[in-house]
Design a protein around this motif. Sequence first.
Motif, mmCIF file in Angstrom:
data_model
loop_
_atom_site.group_PDB
_atom_site.id
_atom_site.type_symbol
_atom_site.label_atom_id
_atom_site.label_comp_id
_atom_site.label_asym_id
_atom_site.label_seq_id
_atom_site.Cartn_x
_atom_site.Cartn_y
_atom_site.Cartn_z
ATOM 1 N N HIS A 208 2.054 -0.586 2.877
ATOM 2 C CA HIS A 208 2.608 -1.652 1.167
ATOM 3 C C HIS A 208 3.190 -3.186 1.525
ATOM 4 O O HIS A 208 4.223 -2.722 2.167
ATOM 5 N N VAL A 209 2.375 -3.633 1.812
ATOM 6 C CA VAL A 209 3.425 -5.285 2.384
ATOM 7 C C VAL A 209 3.391 -6.375 1.552
ATOM 8 O O VAL A 209 2.365 -6.394 0.728
ATOM 9 N N GLU A 210 4.320 -6.922 0.616
ATOM 10 C CA GLU A 210 4.242 -7.314 -0.049
ATOM 11 C C GLU A 210 5.396 -8.947 -0.149
ATOM 12 O O GLU A 210 6.326 -8.539 0.855
ATOM 13 N N ILE A 211 4.495 -10.077 -0.892
ATOM 14 C CA ILE A 211 5.306 -11.292 0.245
ATOM 15 C C ILE A 211 6.135 -12.470 -1.232
ATOM 16 O O ILE A 211 5.459 -12.047 -2.323
ATOM 17 N N LEU A 224 8.726 -16.441 0.966
ATOM 18 C CA LEU A 224 10.338 -16.267 2.156
ATOM 19 C C LEU A 224 9.543 -15.290 2.871
ATOM 20 O O LEU A 224 10.438 -13.600 2.561
ATOM 21 N N PHE A 225 8.956 -14.673 3.379
ATOM 22 C CA PHE A 225 8.078 -13.430 4.676
ATOM 23 C C PHE A 225 8.362 -12.911 3.617
ATOM 24 O O PHE A 225 7.327 -12.615 1.788
ATOM 25 N N GLU A 226 7.785 -11.640 4.273
ATOM 26 C CA GLU A 226 7.513 -10.144 3.801
ATOM 27 C C GLU A 226 8.363 -9.333 3.581
ATOM 28 O O GLU A 226 9.267 -9.268 4.251
ATOM 29 N N ARG A 227 8.340 -8.159 2.853
ATOM 30 C CA ARG A 227 8.494 -7.332 2.627
ATOM 31 C C ARG A 227 8.398 -5.427 3.203
ATOM 32 O O ARG A 227 6.784 -5.838 2.250
#
Length: 447
Positions: A208-211, A224-227
């Motif tokens: 699960h990756v969010e931007i 601002l890149f990903e988490r």
Amino acid sequence: MFTKILIANRGEIASRVIRTCHNLNIKTVAIYSEADFEAPFVKEADESFLIGGPKVNESYLNVDEIVKVAKDTGAEAVHPGYGLLSENTDFAKRLEAEGIVFIGPDSGAINKMGSKLTARQTMENAGVPIIPGTNEPVESVEVARKIANDIGYPIMVKASHGGGGIGMQIVQDGTELEKAFESNSRRAEQFFGNGTMFIEKVIEDAHHVEIQILADQYGNTVHLFERECSIQRRHQKIIEEAPSPLLSESTRQHMGDAAIKAAKAIHYKNAGTIEFLVDESQNFYFLEMNTRLQVEHPVTEQITGIDLVEEQLKIAYGEKLSFSQKDLTINGHAIEARIYAEDPKTFFPSPGQITAFNPPIGTNIRHDVGVNSDYKVTPYYDPMIAKLIAYGETRSEAINYLIDALIDYEVEGIKTNIPFLIDVAKSKAFNEGDTRTSFIQEFMIKQ
């Protein structure tokens, strides 16, 4: 800039918004329930007003009373934080009608992304990859069974207006489908007033990756890149980090571009997050958009040096973004652990009186806190009491700072998930970056 804003929230996020407002010399108005009368945020605000009883529908969801307090105090804008009214279209519309600025996107954007079905349709039309599934409401178990047979098990039944893990369930085969479909539809109707369901294919071994995105009123949009947010229990995140240990630089760039495309497709303004599922081959699929500040926003702030609340305020006031995509870089690594008042073995809430609360002190850690010693944790709200953020030049360094800080974290009088967080942070799988959405389920089996 605004001279006074009302914060329509509570706990650590209210304190977080107040901190930035005070840095900008903006006066703050807090609202609080009968259960929160001694909460730290009530004392930190310049003005505080009792809004109602302890239950959220008596207080933090009482739109009429919130609007009255905003008007009576001369607040020019309202910051909704996360949860509660932050993605409520009617609340945003009401503020617009009253001439009060909603610090977030306009009601039209919230409405489009508030329905997961509408969001899927919008993203597909914009050319953003979506998970195989239905783009129309699934009206009955019989229809659900036919769709499931067509796309293949396992599937996810999901409430179109769900959130926080409510109204969604993985279904492995046809014998589970009827009960899962009907129970989740009822639960979504109960919590969100809408039991509309749809179906998606389960992306197995997914991350699960969010931007994180920011967009102003002049067409400027940046990411601002990903988490990485894969470590979850009951579909709620526990540990988040930035950047993701999974992504290649190429995937990072393509996901960032897709997130910007998604935001522009709905003419989005303010801070928002595009959530994706990413498989082991780094194929990514749109999951949903959160039209608000995220709980885990501090890790993005730590690696970019951008205060996201400050940017929200500036955008809402009508200012242009002061930086472009080429100005943004990743510096170091940050990890956030959510501290919950809950039993670390069962994850059941553990309300009660905090008799001692002493977060550790260190140069490479940050605390976003909603409680103090003698604070009473009630059963009325989410049991998260604080967030611990550790950061370093490398991921390994950030993990070490996180473990040391968790070991030194003192909370007495209630149970917390700190022992569990320590075990996770020390685990081989976490240290190797193997943080798929199945992480906790597999981790618990090994214990």
